[in-house]
Design an enzyme around this catalytic site. Sequence first.
Site, PDB file in Angstrom:
ATOM      1  N   GLY A 207     -10.002 -57.041  45.225  1.00 47.77           N
ATOM      2  CA  GLY A 207      -9.029 -56.126  45.827  1.00 47.77           C
ATOM      3  C   GLY A 207      -7.633 -56.691  45.747  1.00 47.77           C
ATOM      4  CG  ASN A 208      -4.467 -54.480  45.470  1.00 49.76           C
ATOM      5  OD1 ASN A 208      -3.876 -53.957  46.405  1.00 49.76           O
ATOM      6  ND2 ASN A 208      -5.099 -53.797  44.540  1.00 49.76           N
TER       7      ASN A 208
END
Length: 394
Positions: A207-208
Amino acid sequence: MSATGREVILGVGAGIAAYKSADLVRRLQDRGYHVRVVPTPASLNFVGASTWEALTGRPVRTQVWEDVHEGAHISLAHDSDFFLIAPATADLIARIATGRADDLLTNLVLASDAPKMVIPAMHSHMWNDPATKANVETLRSRGFVVLEPDTGRLAGNDSGPGRFPETNRIIEEFDSMTGHKRDLVGRRVLVTAGGTREAIDPVRYIGNRSSGKQGLALARAAAMRGADVHLIAANMDTSAIHGITVSNVESALDMREVLKDQFASCDVLIMCAAVADARPTQKLNEKIKKASFTSIELETNPDLLAEISTTKTNQVIIGFAAETSDHIESARSKMQAKGLDVIYVNDVSGGAIFGKDVTHGTILLRNGEDIALKEVSKDALAEILLDHAIRQLG
Ligand code: C5P
């Protein structure tokens, strides 16, 4: 003045029309306003605090004696941009006209210099009484906008002037008081927001740090300006969003599907989401055991923006970039490569912007112009980008 410029205090007086203000809360939220309801203590006989708390997601207070350490009557007044008092009873109008401060609402009215609109609702005899007439005149002479009530059915079997106006009329008058632009009526705006997640196994993902705040600010601002908004939300809380169509997605490939479906019919695409550049080659149905979790094989995700812009007809496309170095040059080449009309490049060196309410960066336009923004709120950036979109739409 609040950071968003859209904080509304909805004061509710003790009239049966109080229940109609529940709809008003929703309609204001649909327009991107953040509403805080401050009822008079007596109005809770008609609509209880729980209703207002559930509708606004914010605590409801009626007196200055609650949470005294916070000094709510000053801080709320200071943070409010507009006041709407609906319904306003004869008694509430009289108390405001004489400068009383005997509950939280009347304290706030005195303490705030925000524009104020009053929506009276009462029996015709009370509305026509010289005392009420004089009080209304006093409020108007002090700059309050006091709407004329409608004529029609009143509580009981009576009929006459004093009826609470239809929500549409209140909203129209409120819009003209706030002066907020309505320049996207009839336009479809598609916004992507949040950060995609690429599953490694049923438990883990790549993810980020994108929080979705900027995308949400854009969606709300566009809705407030009258657009029909579709938000493609990647892994963010969308429970408090009203008046906007939301598609919740997880991965880049999920986002691609909705984007393909919606792009042709939109006028403006704002691609604010942080899309993962790669995904695990294999999506496993079983959790990888700790001992064998040593490497992940990746394959590149499609560039959604570059892909969709090749199908562009008349749409205005706005992209985002987050860079830690060579911001302007990188953003200019992204603009070319991805067929963008506008790009906003965030300077994320030090991770300074993720999850915050403010941003700093540069807007690049196709004509070669750069607009540097030092420390603006994400709401303000949303308005500026929409101004550029509208200019390009012509
Ligand atoms: O290339 P970069 O990720 O920096 O570009 C950012 C812009 O491109 C953003 O507007 C983002 O939403 C979009 N993007 C995309 N598909 C990807 C990666 C980024 O649409 N796979």
